[in-house]
Design a protein around this motif. Structure first.
Motif, PDB file in Angstrom:
ATOM      1  N   ASP A 200       0.844  -1.238   0.056  1.00  0.00           N
ATOM      2  CA  ASP A 200       0.096  -0.022   0.000  1.00  0.00           C
ATOM      3  C   ASP A 200       0.979   1.247   0.072  1.00  0.00           C
ATOM      4  O   ASP A 200       0.359   2.254  -0.496  1.00  0.00           O
ATOM      5  CB  ASP A 200      -0.860  -0.003   1.279  1.00  0.00           C
ATOM      6  CG  ASP A 200      -1.589  -1.129   1.395  1.00  0.00           C
ATOM      7  OD1 ASP A 200      -2.520  -1.464   0.469  1.00  0.00           O
ATOM      8  OD2 ASP A 200      -1.717  -1.780   2.490  1.00  0.00           O
TER       9      ASP A 200
ATOM     10  N   THR B 103       2.228   6.689  -1.518  1.00  0.00           N
ATOM     11  CA  THR B 103       1.411   5.518  -1.647  1.00  0.00           C
ATOM     12  C   THR B 103       0.891   5.408  -3.146  1.00  0.00           C
ATOM     13  O   THR B 103       1.142   6.508  -3.779  1.00  0.00           O
ATOM     14  CB  THR B 103       0.050   5.755  -0.923  1.00  0.00           C
ATOM     15  OG1 THR B 103      -0.382   7.189  -1.229  1.00  0.00           O
ATOM     16  CG2 THR B 103       0.329   5.831   0.654  1.00  0.00           C
ATOM     17  N   GLY B 104       0.466   4.568  -3.567  1.00  0.00           N
ATOM     18  CA  GLY B 104      -0.196   4.235  -4.847  1.00  0.00           C
ATOM     19  C   GLY B 104       0.601   4.412  -5.781  1.00  0.00           C
ATOM     20  O   GLY B 104       0.565   4.621  -6.902  1.00  0.00           O
TER      21      GLY B 104
ATOM     22  N   SER C  54       3.449   2.904  -8.968  1.00  0.00           N
ATOM     23  CA  SER C  54       3.566   1.728  -9.831  1.00  0.00           C
ATOM     24  C   SER C  54       5.082   1.273  -9.899  1.00  0.00           C
ATOM     25  O   SER C  54       5.949   2.114  -9.189  1.00  0.00           O
ATOM     26  CB  SER C  54       3.381   2.481 -11.331  1.00  0.00           C
ATOM     27  OG  SER C  54       4.210   3.298 -11.673  1.00  0.00           O
TER      28      SER C  54
END
Length: 260
Positions: A211, A226-227, A229
């Motif tokens: 996360d 966070t988030g 790729s």
């Protein structure tokens, strides 16, 4: 001693770990919420494993405070710290650390036996079932693939129902396909069972399952995102390498000067 921030799975405040004149950690603040998956990344020598070991109670910080599940590790006696690690903390290493003479079921049962408990067959098989190995209970490590051995190690770490599962490069010794299987399993433990996981990794693909990614450079948190790729994680680590190399050179120079 219980913390007022009992909702935090892991809480580090001003954690410093020094070895002689060198600081592996330079005053780290980090909070991990329950039921989340955190990856810790950074160049070689950035303090990743030191951070993990201090957070899991395997090493004591030189200064600062560490709490796990609202319990302060700072000041605990060795006996109480050992009990806390046994009951509240799970740890998985890159090397599987299975006992070769024991079956998968016997390896999984080992933490409970060392604690003076006699685990039931149902309890052990349930832990193996959580990692998809209920049908491999009677196999010894040499009869299992690398991925299966790491899943046995996971089952062993999970049988005590730990508040936090720590992993130090848990997929580092696995091939790409097997690594993905283990990472999917870790992700499912978080999503389906609310397990809290903190994992050190050098692999952007592995970190992308988390996360949140905490980036360390020279013993300090350089970023906390966070988030991300795989591509963004890889770009960050590539950009961090030159500055980390300069920092490591400076540390070596200081150490050499101090020894003269």
């Amino acid at each position: 001693m219980a913390s007022t921030a009992a909702a935090d799975a892991v809480r580090l405040r001003s954690v410093r770990r020094s070895y002689g004149t060198l600081d592996a950690l330079g005053g780290v603040d980090l909070t991990v919420r329950p039921g989340t998956f955190t990856a810790v990344m950074g160049p070689s020598g950035s303090g990743k494993s030191t951070l993990l070991h201090c957070a899991a109670g395997l090493d004591r910080p030189t200064s600062g405070t560490v709490e796990v599940g609202g319990t302060a590790l700072t000041g605990l006696s060795e006996r109480r710290l050992t009990l806390l690690r046994r009951d509240r903390i799970g740890f998985v290493f890159q090397s599987f650390n299975l006992v070769p003479s024991l079956t998968a079921a016997q390896n999984v049962a080992l933490p409970l036996r060392l604690a003076g408990r006699r685990p039931s067959r149902t309890e052990v098989r349930a832990s193996l079932a959580r990692v998809g190995l209920a049908d491999r209970a009677d196999h010894r490590p040499t009869e299992l693939s690398g991925g299966q051995q790491q899943r046995v190690a996971l089952a062993r770490a999970l049988i005590t129902r730990p508040a936090v599962l720590f992993g130090d490069e848990p997929t580092g010794a696995l091939d790409t396909a097997t690594s993905q299987e283990v990472l999917v399993m870790l992700r499912e433990l978080v999503d389906r069972e609310g397990q809290t996981i903190v994992m050190v990794t050098h692999d952007p693909v592995a970190a992308a399952y988390a996360d949140r990614v905490v980036f360390l450079v020279d013993g300090h948190i350089a970023d906390d995102l966070t988030g991300l790729s795989v591509e963004r994680i890889a770009a960050w680590t590539t950009a961090a390498r030159p500055s980390a190399a300069r920092a490591n050179t400076a540390i070596r120079d200081r150490a050499e000067a101090a020894s003269c």
